[in-house]
Motif scaffolding. Structure first.
Motif, mmCIF file in Angstrom:
data_model
loop_
_atom_site.group_PDB
_atom_site.id
_atom_site.type_symbol
_atom_site.label_atom_id
_atom_site.label_comp_id
_atom_site.label_asym_id
_atom_site.label_seq_id
_atom_site.Cartn_x
_atom_site.Cartn_y
_atom_site.Cartn_z
ATOM 1 N N GLY A 103 0.798 -1.223 0.000
ATOM 2 C CA GLY A 103 0.000 0.000 0.000
ATOM 3 C C GLY A 103 0.828 1.269 0.000
ATOM 4 N N MET A 104 2.091 1.176 0.446
ATOM 5 C CA MET A 104 2.939 2.372 0.501
ATOM 6 C C MET A 104 3.374 2.844 -0.879
ATOM 7 S SD MET A 104 5.276 1.710 3.817
ATOM 8 C CE MET A 104 4.544 1.309 5.373
ATOM 9 N N VAL A 105 3.197 2.019 -1.867
ATOM 10 C CA VAL A 105 3.546 2.405 -3.235
ATOM 11 C C VAL A 105 2.483 3.348 -3.804
ATOM 12 C CG1 VAL A 105 3.954 1.481 -5.543
ATOM 13 C CG2 VAL A 105 4.733 0.223 -3.551
ATOM 14 N N GLU A 106 1.274 3.264 -3.283
ATOM 15 C CA GLU A 106 0.158 4.011 -3.855
ATOM 16 C C GLU A 106 0.341 5.531 -3.849
ATOM 17 O OE1 GLU A 106 -3.605 2.672 -2.439
ATOM 18 O OE2 GLU A 106 -3.121 0.581 -2.909
ATOM 19 N N PRO A 107 0.816 6.168 -2.772
ATOM 20 C CA PRO A 107 0.986 7.624 -2.850
ATOM 21 C C PRO A 107 1.983 8.046 -3.939
ATOM 22 C CG PRO A 107 1.026 6.927 -0.563
ATOM 23 C CD PRO A 107 1.049 5.682 -1.404
ATOM 24 N N LEU A 108 3.077 7.319 -4.053
ATOM 25 C CA LEU A 108 4.047 7.633 -5.104
ATOM 26 C C LEU A 108 3.429 7.425 -6.480
ATOM 27 C CD1 LEU A 108 6.943 8.403 -5.881
ATOM 28 C CD2 LEU A 108 7.514 5.977 -5.749
ATOM 29 N N ALA A 109 2.720 6.328 -6.657
ATOM 30 C CA ALA A 109 2.058 6.070 -7.930
ATOM 31 C C ALA A 109 0.971 7.111 -8.203
ATOM 32 C CB ALA A 109 1.465 4.665 -7.944
ATOM 33 N N GLY A 110 0.306 7.580 -7.153
ATOM 34 C CA GLY A 110 -0.702 8.627 -7.321
ATOM 35 C C GLY A 110 -0.110 9.925 -7.834
ATOM 36 N N VAL A 111 1.048 10.307 -7.296
ATOM 37 C CA VAL A 111 1.728 11.519 -7.779
ATOM 38 C C VAL A 111 2.154 11.327 -9.231
ATOM 39 C CG1 VAL A 111 3.802 12.950 -7.490
ATOM 40 C CG2 VAL A 111 2.463 12.256 -5.497
ATOM 41 N N PHE A 112 2.715 10.164 -9.538
ATOM 42 C CA PHE A 112 3.112 9.878 -10.915
ATOM 43 C C PHE A 112 1.893 9.898 -11.839
ATOM 44 C CE2 PHE A 112 3.692 6.728 -14.318
ATOM 45 C CZ PHE A 112 4.730 7.341 -15.003
ATOM 46 N N GLY A 113 0.774 9.311 -11.379
ATOM 47 C CA GLY A 113 -0.446 9.303 -12.178
ATOM 48 C C GLY A 113 -0.994 10.700 -12.412
ATOM 49 N N ALA A 114 -0.961 11.556 -11.388
ATOM 50 C CA ALA A 114 -1.427 12.937 -11.556
ATOM 51 C C ALA A 114 -0.553 13.681 -12.561
ATOM 52 C CB ALA A 114 -1.420 13.654 -10.209
ATOM 53 N N PHE A 115 0.757 13.453 -12.492
ATOM 54 C CA PHE A 115 1.675 14.074 -13.448
ATOM 55 C C PHE A 115 1.389 13.570 -14.868
ATOM 56 C CE2 PHE A 115 5.858 14.141 -15.625
ATOM 57 C CZ PHE A 115 6.042 15.521 -15.644
ATOM 58 N N ALA A 116 1.148 12.269 -14.995
ATOM 59 C CA ALA A 116 0.861 11.692 -16.311
ATOM 60 C C ALA A 116 -0.439 12.241 -16.880
ATOM 61 C CB ALA A 116 0.801 10.172 -16.219
ATOM 62 N N VAL A 117 -1.452 12.458 -16.025
ATOM 63 C CA VAL A 117 -2.722 13.015 -16.497
ATOM 64 C C VAL A 117 -2.514 14.432 -17.022
ATOM 65 C CG1 VAL A 117 -4.983 13.842 -15.720
ATOM 66 C CG2 VAL A 117 -4.222 11.552 -15.130
ATOM 67 N N VAL A 118 -1.684 15.218 -16.332
ATOM 68 C CA VAL A 118 -1.414 16.584 -16.792
ATOM 69 C C VAL A 118 -0.757 16.549 -18.171
ATOM 70 C CG1 VAL A 118 -0.021 18.639 -16.348
ATOM 71 C CG2 VAL A 118 -1.329 17.604 -14.503
ATOM 72 N N LEU A 119 0.177 15.619 -18.353
ATOM 73 C CA LEU A 119 0.848 15.518 -19.654
ATOM 74 C C LEU A 119 -0.081 14.989 -20.746
ATOM 75 C CD1 LEU A 119 4.375 14.094 -18.736
ATOM 76 C CD2 LEU A 119 3.799 16.420 -19.426
ATOM 77 N N ALA A 120 -0.939 14.057 -20.374
ATOM 78 C CA ALA A 120 -1.784 13.394 -21.363
ATOM 79 C C ALA A 120 -3.162 14.038 -21.495
ATOM 80 C CB ALA A 120 -1.931 11.928 -20.995
ATOM 81 N N GLU A 121 -3.363 15.193 -20.889
ATOM 82 C CA GLU A 121 -4.684 15.818 -20.888
ATOM 83 C C GLU A 121 -5.282 15.985 -22.288
ATOM 84 O OE1 GLU A 121 -7.023 19.530 -18.803
ATOM 85 O OE2 GLU A 121 -4.866 19.349 -18.564
#
Length: 120
Positions: free
Chosen positions: A48-66
């Protein structure tokens, strides 16, 4: 309390509630495989500790892929509809529930499109 804060809080609570069964899905098989209770618990926590890091990466990816996000989401929705039509309905025909599955799929699609038009 502003609506955006309320939605964010409720979303965080929903994600937190979802993490309990997810942690159990990791820990219980480890316990069944012979790991100690504490070791299985900590491996579940580590997963479960991977999720916050993956969440930040996912938010960054959404900004790029908007710019392509609407098309990617439409593709994902189409893929899900295809899976239902290709796998679930033929299996329902075998059990004698084919018409029910077909009509439920059509009704679900109509409701989905009505909500899309009505809320969009």
């Amino acid at each position: 309390m502003p609506l955006r804060s309320l939605v964010t809080r409720n979303l965080a609570i929903g994600i937190g509630i979802q993490n309990f069964p997810e942690g159990l899905a990791v820990s219980l098989p480890l316990r069944g495989a012979g790991f100690s209770t504490w070791r299985a618990f900590w491996y579940g926590q580590l997963s479960g500790m991977v999720e916050p890091l993956a969440g930040v990466f996912g938010a960054f990816a959404v900004v790029l892929a908007e710019p392509i996000l609407p098309y990617a989401l439409a593709f994902a929705a189409g893929a899900m509809v295809y899976v239902i039509m290709d796998d679930i309905i033929p299996e329902a025909h075998i059990s004698g529930n084919g018409k029910l599955a077909s009509w439920a799929s059509i009704l679900g699609f109509v409701v989905m499109m009505s909500l899309d038009v009505g809320l969009g």
